[in-house]
Each structure stands twice: as C-alpha cells, then as structure tokens.
Scaffold this active site. Sequence first.
Site, PDB file in Angstrom:
ATOM      1  N   ALA A  12       0.699  -1.110  -0.124  1.00  0.00           N
ATOM      2  CA  ALA A  12       0.064  -0.038   0.044  1.00  0.00           C
ATOM      3  C   ALA A  12       0.847   1.046  -0.217  1.00  0.00           C
ATOM      4  O   ALA A  12       0.414   2.285  -0.362  1.00  0.00           O
ATOM      5  CB  ALA A  12      -1.029  -0.010   1.174  1.00  0.00           C
ATOM      6  N   HIS A 237      -2.279 -12.546  -3.269  1.00  0.00           N
ATOM      7  CA  HIS A 237      -2.783 -11.723  -2.106  1.00  0.00           C
ATOM      8  C   HIS A 237      -1.393 -11.664  -1.289  1.00  0.00           C
ATOM      9  O   HIS A 237      -0.903 -12.700  -0.911  1.00  0.00           O
ATOM     10  CB  HIS A 237      -3.874 -12.264  -1.357  1.00  0.00           C
ATOM     11  CG  HIS A 237      -4.257 -11.622  -0.021  1.00  0.00           C
ATOM     12  ND1 HIS A 237      -4.818 -11.991   1.146  1.00  0.00           N
ATOM     13  CD2 HIS A 237      -3.783 -10.281   0.423  1.00  0.00           C
ATOM     14  CE1 HIS A 237      -5.146 -11.187   1.863  1.00  0.00           C
ATOM     15  NE2 HIS A 237      -4.336 -10.106   1.200  1.00  0.00           N
ATOM     16  N   ASP A 238      -0.796 -10.600  -0.855  1.00  0.00           N
ATOM     17  CA  ASP A 238       0.413 -10.505  -0.464  1.00  0.00           C
ATOM     18  C   ASP A 238       0.718 -11.377   0.911  1.00  0.00           C
ATOM     19  O   ASP A 238       1.463 -11.734   1.262  1.00  0.00           O
ATOM     20  CB  ASP A 238       1.124  -9.088  -0.105  1.00  0.00           C
ATOM     21  CG  ASP A 238      -0.122  -8.356   0.389  1.00  0.00           C
ATOM     22  OD1 ASP A 238      -1.218  -8.672   1.086  1.00  0.00           O
ATOM     23  OD2 ASP A 238       0.008  -6.814   0.413  1.00  0.00           O
ATOM     24  N   THR A 260       1.788  -3.445   6.991  1.00  0.00           N
ATOM     25  CA  THR A 260       0.469  -2.441   7.363  1.00  0.00           C
ATOM     26  C   THR A 260      -0.520  -3.116   7.869  1.00  0.00           C
ATOM     27  O   THR A 260      -1.173  -2.264   8.775  1.00  0.00           O
ATOM     28  CB  THR A 260       0.160  -2.045   5.781  1.00  0.00           C
ATOM     29  OG1 THR A 260       1.256  -1.602   5.207  1.00  0.00           O
ATOM     30  CG2 THR A 260      -0.927  -0.991   6.012  1.00  0.00           C
ATOM     31  N   ASN A 297      -7.721 -10.160  11.268  1.00  0.00           N
ATOM     32  CA  ASN A 297      -6.895  -8.957  10.558  1.00  0.00           C
ATOM     33  C   ASN A 297      -6.758  -7.839  11.685  1.00  0.00           C
ATOM     34  O   ASN A 297      -7.978  -7.533  12.461  1.00  0.00           O
ATOM     35  CB  ASN A 297      -7.816  -8.419   9.697  1.00  0.00           C
ATOM     36  CG  ASN A 297      -7.809  -8.928   8.495  1.00  0.00           C
ATOM     37  OD1 ASN A 297      -6.766  -8.700   7.642  1.00  0.00           O
ATOM     38  ND2 ASN A 297      -8.773  -9.879   8.138  1.00  0.00           N
TER      39      ASN A 297
END
Length: 466
Positions: A12, A237-238, A260, A297
């Site tokens: 990002a 997807h990282d 992040t 998350n």
Amino acid sequence: MTEYYLAVDIGASSGRHILGHMEQGRMVMEEMHRFYNGLTVKDGEACWDLEQLFEEIKIGLKKCGKAGKIPVSMGIDTWAVDFVLLDGNDQVLGNTVGYRDKRTEGMDRLVRPVIPEKELYGRTGIQKQIFNTIYQLMAVKEKHPDHLEKAEAMLMVPDYFQFLLTGKRASEYTNATTTQLVSPKTKDWDFELIEMLGYPKHIFQPIKKPGTVLGTFTEEIRREVGFDCQVILPATHDTGSAVLAVPSNEENALYISSGTWSLMGVERKEADCTEESRRLNFTNEGGYDHRFRYLKNIMGLWMIQSLKKELQDAYSFAELCEMASQESIPSLVDCNDSRFLAPESMTEAVQGYCKETGQQVPAAPAQLAGVIYRSLADCYGKTVREIETMTGVRYKNLHVVGGGANAAYLNQLTAASTGKTVLAGPTEATAIGNLMVQLMAKGVLADLEAARQCVYDSFEIKIYEP
C-alpha cells in the site's frame, strides 16, 4: 548458468522488484527496483494510480534486462479486495478506488436484506470488513450503475497487472477469496450469491491456483522491455505469499504476517464457518494448495506508519521503536477500532481514544509510539487465546514474518503478551513466498515442505523468549 526468478511485490505504500536465484540449496535475493505507492484523491475518491504502477513494473523489468539478469519467470502480488472493471475494449471503467475510501460506508445495510451476515459468513467463511469487495461492488452498483452495466470483466489488482503483461485474464485463488464471494467448499465463485446481490455473473473470471502458468509477455511488452518472460501466478494476495514463507513445517504453526496489517493465525485444511468463529471475527482466506489461512485482521503497523508520516518522518521506524521502549505510559487502545482505519490524524485518534476511556493521554512522539506498540502486543495476546480456543491447540512458538520482524521492542512485547517464543523473520516474507511458488512450479523446489525448509536455511531468524 544462473536462473533468475522475479517477484514484483506491491504494498500500500511501496513496491519492489526482487530477483531470486538458488545457490547451493539456498535462496539468494537482490532488490532491482523500488518505487512509491499511495492513494490520491480523484473525483472525491481515494484512488490507486494503476497506470503509474504499471509503468514502474515495466521500469523494473528493464532494469533486470539492463543488468543482464533476465528472469525465466515472474509473478506479481499486491494487497487484497481492490479491483478494476473492464469494458468490452479492455478499458478501465471509472476510478480504481482504494479500500480505505469511504464509499462503502452503509453498504452493509444494502447487503444485509439480501443475505444476513450470519448466513453470509456461513456461506463464505470471510469476516465482515466494510471494505471487502462484496461491499465495494454494492457501492459501484448504487453510485455508478452504468459501470456494472458496461463491464465485461472484473479483475483484482494483481490479476489486472498480469493481464496487461500477458493478455490473459484469470482470477487467482487467494485474492479471489477476499472478495467474500467465493465458496470455501467448491473453491469457486458462489454464483448463486452473486446473482442474489445483482452483480453480473459474466464479469467474474475463472479462478486459478497459485503456480498456474498464465502465459508469456505480449509482443508489445516484449518489444518494450527487451525480452520475454513466463508469468506464473503466485499467491497474489500479499498475505498469502507471506504465510507461505513462514519457516516451519510443523503441523500447527502460529504466525503473524506483520506489515501495514497484522494478520495473525494458523493454516488449516478446512474452513471454520461456525457462528462462534464469526462472532470472534476470524476469517478463512484462501491459501496455497487450497489451504485456509484462518486468521484475524489487526490494524498493524499502519498506525506507526501514520504516526511517522504525521511527524514529517523526523524519526525512522527503528528510532520510534527505541523511543517507545523507554516509555512506561500504561494506556492501551483497541487497535481494531474503526477510528484507526483512515483517520485524518492518527495522533488525534489515539489521544481521543485514551481521553474517552479515562486513560493517560499520550503527548510526546515516544509516548504515542509506546501506546501503539503496547496496544498491538496486547491485541496479539488476546488473539492467541482466541485461536487456541477455536483450534483446541496449545502453541509453543509464534512466527513473525514481514517488516514487523525488524521491530525488536514489539517482538519482545509480543513474546511477553502471548507467552510464546517469538521467532522473527524473514522480513521480506511476501517476496520470498512469491518466489517459492515460482520455484515449485518450475520443479526447482519439490514441494511446500522443501520450500519452507529452504526458507529456514536461507534467512536469519531472531528469537525472543517470553
């Protein structure tokens, strides 16, 4: 002759081209190009500049050619949930809006009458986050219905870049699952759900597993960069790539992909779509070879990144970490509070939370950093206990991979908070996981077990005891 493999890893805030090759059974990596990424406001929306990002991808490729280190294959990974809509001429419709934009506010109220959140979780296994693709598409349907009407294809951001390189459309599995529109049972689009929501079914591309050879460069790209190259789908997807690089072959390996976002969880063979799992806000994202990344998350280092920026980069991350370690302020914030997702001022958001909850309000940069780091560690401790309850497994070690593996103070706090031995590293986990998939697809590494052993042998792991 040395064979090179290229991981283009775009986050990002920045992107990088990492060349990898094997030497005596170990992976060796070299950074060839690094570039900026970030959201800019366009038409009142926070958008990604995909044209510029693709130019940077080509610049990095040219640097590889100029250095005489031409990769035999490459793959691109990025963040999740964001996408482009293409018309019949393969032109992007509208803006490529980023997940931190506010356009999805209230979209859950439009999805809920179609399918209640409990049923949606039972059907997809994906935690509710208001920026998930399912809500972004509802925002497009409400605010730009003509875009959906004209759309011939939807591609997630890394899939779009790989389409530009090869002319081939596909949806890679790990990123597709983050849309909240994929069935964990069939590992395919839930077309019944898509139809219920009023999204055009024909725009969703065939889902392909990591390791799929997508194709080679188009003639136009070959001419521009000066060579041809095979494009292999990594875990695009990282986080999917980063989890691949967890250097352990234990059946039950606990990890944090720390960047992040902090993604904390385990790998599982089956998704847990129960109500208890939903209530605790766990998600079942797709992983390599149809594994599931059962994780939570957590806001992550975004909070420190934002603080650093507000301080006009007067301190490095290492300096902020060291300054925080000298502070003893006891205040804690809930890192998952929505106020921390995209505040105008992270400083004011942290201070406001502390004031509202009757805690000491941090003032100096060191105090602010201290509150953030201690709050992250506290959240990790709570999440470990939830994971152990949900899986019935007691974990001894906690692997921290990604940029956060460098944050020594945070790692020590995490060891204390979780009661686990923290094994920190590798830091470039996403690029490593990207390269692992290419090396497995080419037969250089036999399987995932061999690939993870290679990571363990190749990179430094630091140990923090509780």
